[in-house]
Design a protein around this motif. Structure first.
Motif, PDB file in Angstrom:
ATOM      1  N   TYR A  57      45.697  44.100  41.830  1.00  0.00           N
ATOM      2  CA  TYR A  57      46.330  45.396  42.035  1.00  0.00           C
ATOM      3  C   TYR A  57      45.677  46.244  43.127  1.00  0.00           C
ATOM      4  N   LEU A  58      44.382  46.101  43.312  1.00  0.00           N
ATOM      5  CA  LEU A  58      43.686  46.906  44.317  1.00  0.00           C
ATOM      6  C   LEU A  58      43.493  46.144  45.624  1.00  0.00           C
ATOM      7  N   ASP A  59      43.966  44.903  45.680  1.00  0.00           N
ATOM      8  CA  ASP A  59      43.909  44.076  46.892  1.00  0.00           C
ATOM      9  C   ASP A  59      42.481  43.977  47.425  1.00  0.00           C
ATOM     10  N   LEU A  60      41.555  43.624  46.525  1.00  0.00           N
ATOM     11  CA  LEU A  60      40.146  43.511  46.919  1.00  0.00           C
ATOM     12  C   LEU A  60      39.783  42.140  47.478  1.00  0.00           C
ATOM     13  N   ALA A  61      40.627  41.135  47.258  1.00  0.00           N
ATOM     14  CA  ALA A  61      40.252  39.759  47.592  1.00  0.00           C
ATOM     15  C   ALA A  61      40.072  39.527  49.086  1.00  0.00           C
ATOM     16  N   ASN A  62      40.599  40.426  49.909  1.00  0.00           N
ATOM     17  CA  ASN A  62      40.526  40.219  51.355  1.00  0.00           C
ATOM     18  C   ASN A  62      39.680  41.254  52.075  1.00  0.00           C
ATOM     19  N   ILE A  63      38.887  42.008  51.359  1.00  0.00           N
ATOM     20  CA  ILE A  63      38.001  42.978  52.006  1.00  0.00           C
ATOM     21  C   ILE A  63      36.785  42.234  52.549  1.00  0.00           C
ATOM     22  N   ASP A  64      36.544  42.358  53.827  1.00  0.00           N
ATOM     23  CA  ASP A  64      35.519  41.553  54.500  1.00  0.00           C
ATOM     24  C   ASP A  64      34.149  41.679  53.852  1.00  0.00           C
TER      25      ASP A  64
END
Length: 403
Positions: A57-64
């Motif tokens: 939901y927070l789209d954390l999987a692609n934060i560098d």
């Protein structure tokens, strides 16, 4: 291989699923989970899609910075744990994760499991036995239901989010016990915090009241609440501004964008589970790098409450856009927006046509939901743009109107 025997076990069930539009298959995603992804289409081509189907939901999987932190954890801790937590598998990242979960959830202690499913199954079956009573919301997740079955406790199902009915089944259970002259059982009320197919919330203040008045333990599964509900994403108690349940279960694989499950509560509870929960005791520990990644991601949520607010804003915008387009939806209090179609075949047609037009929303059918209640289950991310959401709302409305 004995194909005839295998057919006896499998063939009829598969044929029936195909006939009644409940057969399931997997789609192949060729890019990381984010608000836009590439999907392998039936013709073999790759197509870009707006993803409205993710629990990240927070789209954390692609934060560098979070990806780099996990990569560094792999270099430091290797790729696996090597043993169960009670033998050789307990590493520093596991302890640091549990300490931060407890802090984040406002609890005294926490214990992690390899999945949220294992957390529910292991906790319920450890807390209750065959002489005990469990009161379960009729829309609870399969992992709660399976935990109840494994406990062998007597299960009483109450109508969804209906506190009067919960009180009724508790009184009936007590009456049946008194008439049978059995010893007093332990009593557990268990519920999802956010119901995964409807997106609505358990009434925590009322559940706390009913539990206290009837000497019940209260357990809440915050799988879809952690990182989503409350001003800073701490869950159902923060959303309502009330006390916590006795037992809080959660997952690290949805908004936290890692892997694993947890139970948070008093220290005595987590010590009990270390000694009694079979899904904790008899399994290899999660990889230390995964535990480190989950902890880093939780710290990111703690430091960026605006991410939670962005998600809340997107849910409102999307629900408003759907209503403007003539689609009947309520404003969801969570990140899940159900668009009920009804007929299973029609729901599958709508989902397929949406995918053809670059929008991925799965059709949810029986047995996940009741027959005749098939739906599109839209789940939003904090990083969806208003343009993406408006495009999706308009396309959904156009396709539904044509069928």
């Amino acid at each position: 291989m004995n194909e005839r025997i295998l057919d006896l076990f499998t063939k009829d069930a598969l044929e029936a699923a195909r006939a009644n539009n409940t057969y399931r298959s997997m789609r192949l995603m060729e890019t990381p989970e984010s608000s836009r992804v590439k999907i392998r289409m039936p013709n073999g081509a790759s197509q870009e899609q707006i993803l409205l189907a993710s629990n990240s939901y927070l789209d954390l999987a692609n934060i560098d910075e979070l990806k780099q932190a996990m990569a560094q954890a792999v270099l430091e801790w290797g790729t696996g744990s090597g043993g169960a937590r009670l033998t050789t598998g307990n590493k520093t990242p596991h302890q640091e994760l549990e300490e931060f979960i407890a802090k984040f959830k406002g609890e005294e202690s926490a214990i992690t499991f390899n999945t949220g499913y294992m957390a529910n199954v292991g906790t319920i079956s450890a807390l209750c036995g065959k002489n005990d009573f469990i009161f379960s919301d009729e829309l609870n997740h399969a992992s709660i239901i399976d935990g109840i079955r494994l406990s062998r406790a007597k299960c009483f199902v109450y109508k969804h989010n209906d506190m009067a009915d919960l009180q009724r089944v508790i009184l009936e259970a007590e009456k049946s016990r008194a008439e049978s002259a059995l010893p007093a059982p332990r009593k557990l009320i268990v519920t999802d915090a956010v119901f995964s197919m409807d997106g609505d919330l358990a009434n925590l203040p009322e559940l706390l009241r009913v539990a206290k008045e009837n000497d019940c333990l209260l357990m809440v599964d915050e799988a879809h609440a952690t990182g989503v509900l409350g001003k800073t994403g701490r869950g159902l108690a923060e959303h309502y501004g009330c006390a916590h349940a006795d037992v809080t279960v959660g997952t690290l694989s949805k908004a936290v964008a890692a892997e694993g499950g947890f139970v948070a509560g008093p220290k005595q509870l987590t010590e009990f589970l270390k000694n009694k929960s079979r899904s904790f005791i008899f399994t290899t520990a999660m990889a230390p790098a995964v535990a480190a990644a989950a902890c880093n991601n939780l710290r990111f949520i703690d430091a960026h409450p605006e991410r939670v607010q962005n998600l809340r804003d997107n849910v409102k915008f999307f629900c408003d856009a759907l209503r403007r387009e003539g689609v009947n939806v309520d404003l969801s209090p969570s990140a899940i927006v159900p668009i009920v179609i009804g007929d299973e075949a029609k729901a599958m047609q709508v989902s397929a046509k949406l995918q053809e037009q670059g929008i991925l929303i799965p059709a949810i059918r029986y047995p996940t939901v009741a027959k005749g209640q098939a739906r599109l289950r839209a789940s939003l991310m904090a990083t969806h743009t208003h343009e993406q959401l408006q495009t999706a709302a308009s396309t959904i409305a156009q396709i539904i109107k044509k069928l």
